[in-house]
Design a protein around this motif. Structure first.
Motif, PDB file in Angstrom:
ATOM      1  N   ARG A  79       0.732  -1.192   0.053  1.00 48.26           N
ATOM      2  CA  ARG A  79       0.063  -0.110  -0.021  1.00 48.26           C
ATOM      3  C   ARG A  79       0.898   1.357  -0.084  1.00 48.26           C
ATOM      4  NH1 ARG A  79      -3.079  -2.846   4.006  1.00 48.26           N
ATOM      5  NH2 ARG A  79      -5.199  -3.854   2.880  1.00 48.26           N
ATOM      6  N   ARG A  80       2.074   1.128   0.641  1.00 53.97           N
ATOM      7  CA  ARG A  80       2.660   2.514   0.578  1.00 53.97           C
ATOM      8  C   ARG A  80       3.139   2.699  -0.792  1.00 53.97           C
ATOM      9  NH1 ARG A  80       8.311   2.888   0.620  1.00 53.97           N
ATOM     10  NH2 ARG A  80       9.273   4.691   1.484  1.00 53.97           N
ATOM     11  N   ARG A  81       3.681   1.905  -1.592  1.00 49.06           N
ATOM     12  CA  ARG A  81       4.049   2.156  -2.999  1.00 49.06           C
ATOM     13  C   ARG A  81       2.960   2.560  -3.760  1.00 49.06           C
ATOM     14  NH1 ARG A  81       7.043  -2.491  -6.262  1.00 49.06           N
ATOM     15  NH2 ARG A  81       8.446  -2.179  -4.519  1.00 49.06           N
ATOM     16  N   ILE A  82       1.941   2.233  -3.578  1.00 47.31           N
ATOM     17  CA  ILE A  82       0.320   2.604  -4.140  1.00 47.31           C
ATOM     18  C   ILE A  82       0.472   4.006  -3.797  1.00 47.31           C
ATOM     19  CG2 ILE A  82      -2.017   2.318  -4.466  1.00 47.31           C
ATOM     20  CD1 ILE A  82      -1.520  -0.580  -4.080  1.00 47.31           C
ATOM     21  N   ILE A  83       0.555   4.284  -2.638  1.00 48.49           N
ATOM     22  CA  ILE A  83       0.166   5.754  -2.299  1.00 48.49           C
ATOM     23  C   ILE A  83       1.054   6.735  -3.016  1.00 48.49           C
ATOM     24  CG2 ILE A  83       0.198   7.050  -0.138  1.00 48.49           C
ATOM     25  CD1 ILE A  83      -1.051   4.988   1.337  1.00 48.49           C
ATOM     26  N   LEU A  84       2.300   6.320  -2.794  1.00 47.27           N
ATOM     27  CA  LEU A  84       3.319   7.147  -3.529  1.00 47.27           C
ATOM     28  C   LEU A  84       3.106   7.339  -4.777  1.00 47.27           C
ATOM     29  CD1 LEU A  84       6.457   5.732  -1.628  1.00 47.27           C
ATOM     30  CD2 LEU A  84       5.573   8.110  -1.575  1.00 47.27           C
ATOM     31  N   ILE A  85       2.736   6.109  -5.654  1.00 52.25           N
ATOM     32  CA  ILE A  85       2.544   6.431  -7.294  1.00 52.25           C
ATOM     33  C   ILE A  85       1.206   7.260  -7.381  1.00 52.25           C
ATOM     34  CG2 ILE A  85       1.703   5.183  -9.079  1.00 52.25           C
ATOM     35  CD1 ILE A  85       3.451   2.821  -8.056  1.00 52.25           C
ATOM     36  N   LYS A  86       0.258   7.212  -6.666  1.00 52.70           N
ATOM     37  CA  LYS A  86      -0.779   7.758  -6.867  1.00 52.70           C
ATOM     38  C   LYS A  86      -0.621   9.396  -6.620  1.00 52.70           C
ATOM     39  CE  LYS A  86      -4.409   4.502  -6.090  1.00 52.70           C
ATOM     40  NZ  LYS A  86      -5.512   4.014  -5.221  1.00 52.70           N
ATOM     41  N   GLY A  87       0.210   9.570  -5.470  1.00 51.46           N
ATOM     42  CA  GLY A  87       0.446  11.056  -5.041  1.00 51.46           C
ATOM     43  C   GLY A  87       1.413  11.812  -6.213  1.00 51.46           C
ATOM     44  N   ALA A  88       2.021  11.014  -6.850  1.00 51.08           N
ATOM     45  CA  ALA A  88       2.807  11.564  -8.091  1.00 51.08           C
ATOM     46  C   ALA A  88       1.923  11.794  -9.023  1.00 51.08           C
ATOM     47  CB  ALA A  88       4.131  10.755  -8.366  1.00 51.08           C
ATOM     48  N   ALA A  93      -1.874  15.957 -12.301  1.00 53.05           N
ATOM     49  CA  ALA A  93      -3.204  16.033 -12.767  1.00 53.05           C
ATOM     50  C   ALA A  93      -3.642  17.642 -12.223  1.00 53.05           C
ATOM     51  CB  ALA A  93      -4.225  15.024 -12.087  1.00 53.05           C
ATOM     52  N   LEU A  94      -3.260  17.869 -10.796  1.00 52.30           N
ATOM     53  CA  LEU A  94      -3.534  19.391 -10.343  1.00 52.30           C
ATOM     54  C   LEU A  94      -2.828  20.322 -11.201  1.00 52.30           C
ATOM     55  CD1 LEU A  94      -3.311  18.253  -6.639  1.00 52.30           C
ATOM     56  CD2 LEU A  94      -5.409  18.956  -7.717  1.00 52.30           C
ATOM     57  N   LEU A  95      -1.489  20.151 -11.542  1.00 50.25           N
ATOM     58  CA  LEU A  95      -1.062  21.345 -12.062  1.00 50.25           C
ATOM     59  C   LEU A  95      -1.527  21.287 -13.593  1.00 50.25           C
ATOM     60  CD1 LEU A  95       2.754  20.354 -11.466  1.00 50.25           C
ATOM     61  CD2 LEU A  95       1.349  22.439 -10.422  1.00 50.25           C
ATOM     62  N   LEU A  96      -2.016  20.303 -14.388  1.00 46.98           N
ATOM     63  CA  LEU A  96      -2.711  20.490 -15.626  1.00 46.98           C
ATOM     64  C   LEU A  96      -4.168  21.248 -15.387  1.00 46.98           C
ATOM     65  CD1 LEU A  96      -3.195  19.308 -18.341  1.00 46.98           C
ATOM     66  CD2 LEU A  96      -4.340  17.003 -17.504  1.00 46.98           C
ATOM     67  N   ALA A  97      -4.730  21.016 -14.481  1.00 43.44           N
ATOM     68  CA  ALA A  97      -6.108  21.842 -14.083  1.00 43.44           C
ATOM     69  C   ALA A  97      -5.669  23.135 -13.753  1.00 43.44           C
ATOM     70  CB  ALA A  97      -6.736  21.240 -12.829  1.00 43.44           C
TER      71      ALA A  97
END
Length: 403
Positions: A79-88, A93-97
């Motif tokens: 789960r830690r790796r998943i959280i890090l990937i999603k966070g990146a 996505a926020l910068l794209l917005a």
């Protein structure tokens, strides 16, 4: 970082206070990205021609899809790796917005934000895994306090930043917050040992198996989904309603309504303790009843600002208490499938959120604010009916826990 969840240095509750703070803050920052756009809809609507209501709808739809397609991976991978990937990816996505110059790009980035903001739903089962059983409801309730504060205070922050610095600045600030969260997670969160070796296809298929097998899970997902219709109908239309006559409020004042709803977040640890000590069933019923009563009252006096504030406190409290109680129920079904059980619950919840955003906008357009309140009250009444339905008619499965 080499420590695993199994070898983590536990406190008396299973989680140290500093790690608890990280988990609650992370859940709040992640889920807040879903709602930054809502107080800014008046500003965005003036800049982008078209139906601006699609922006929050796409965000909620992305979240529901992300819970379905991505959240189950927490049982299969660290789960830690998943959280890090999603966070990146969420940061991008926020910068794209922030750089969007068309409604289509803003909608696309909103969909991506919704998909990646599901890292909050990796944090919740991670908390349940780290916490000792006797304190699980309380610990999950604390994280859910952070999550709900993120939902509600995001509107306060967004309204203020958009009015004083522009809406693009809000998305840039959000991207920075997620980037900083990722750095902290890298150093502080332990690794998690997968609990299944199912293939991706089998993992997704098991969601239906779990849903079909456990009547307790079906009941929780349906009831919380119905309550979420009312919750989302209110918050996704509030900015448009308050921006128009007779209130004529600006983004900052509209965003400040989140402070009223944030008071309900204080119910999460209390609801968790109540579920730990006395059982969760009556907590879910109380939550649905509070939501229903709040919207009935608002429907009776739609032009009373003070009643809107009180109503926001009451129905947010009811929604949060019910959610924590439902999580306490489903996490007892199968400890090795907590990510998938959580995914099923939140598929129901955020499908309700997405539906509520759409139905709320339609109700506001056709029937005014009273229509939104009646819609939400009916949804709450239906949720209460689900929780009150006699157990003998729900089907008795040996694998379902007593609640």
């Amino acid at each position: 970082m080499s420590t695993t969840a199994a070898a983590h240095n536990h406190s008396a509750t299973g989680i140290s206070s500093s790690l608890m703070l990280l988990l609650a803050t992370g859940a709040g920052l992640a889920v807040a990205t879903l709602y930054y756009s809502q107080p800014m809809l008046g500003i965005l609507g003036a800049e982008f021609p078209g139906d601006i209501g699609w922006v929050p709808t796409m965000t909620q739809l992305g979240y529901a899809l992300g819970i379905w397609l991505l959240a189950p991976l927490g049982d299969r991978y660290d789960r830690r790796r998943i959280i890090l990937i999603k966070g990146a990816v969420l940061t991008v996505a926020l910068l794209l917005a922030a750089g969007a110059h068309s409604l289509e790009v803003l909608m696309l980035s909103s969909l991506a934000i919704g998909l990646m903001a599901t890292l909050a739903q990796d944090i919740v089962p991670a908390t349940a895994t780290l916490a000792f059983h006797a304190h699980r409801g309380k610990m999950v309730g604390t994280v859910m306090t952070g999550l709900l504060l993120g939902i509600l205070l995001s509107r306060v922050v967004s309204g203020f930043v958009a009015e004083h610095f522009g809406w693009r600045s809000m998305f840039v600030a959000a991207a920075l917050s997620i980037a900083l969260l990722n750095v902290t997670v890298w150093f502080r969160l332990p690794r998690f040992v997968p609990t299944t070796q199912l293939s991706y296809g089998a993992l997704l298929g098991s969601l239906w198996t779990l849903f079909r097998r456990h009547s307790t899970l079906r009941r929780a997902a349906l009831a919380q989904g119905l309550m979420s219709v009312g919750f989302s109908a209110f918050w996704s239309t509030l900015a448009v309603m308050l921006h128009a006559a007779p209130f004529h409020m600006g983004s900052s004042a509209i965003g400040a309504f989140g402070l009223a709803g944030a008071a309900g977040a204080l119910a999460a640890p209390l609801a968790g303790r109540m579920a730990d000590r006395k059982g969760a069933e009556h907590v879910t019923r109380l939550g649905a009843a509070l939501l229903t009563v709040a919207f009935i009252a608002m429907a009776c006096a739609p032009d009373q600002l003070w009643l809107l504030v009180i109503g926001a406190v009451v129905f947010d409290l009811g929604t949060q208490a019910s959610l924590v109680a439902h999580q306490s129920i489903i996490y007892s079904i199968d400890p090795e499938a907590r990510s998938r059980l959580n995914a099923v619950l939140f598929i129901g919840m955020f499908t309700g959120m997405s539906s509520g955003a759409y139905l709320g906008s339609q109700a506001l357009r056709r029937f005014g604010w009273e229509g939104v309140c009646v819609l939400a009250a009916l949804a709450g009444l239906a949720a209460l009916g689900v929780r009150m339905w006699p157990k003998r008619l729900q089907g008795k499965l040996a694998s379902s826990p007593r609640v």
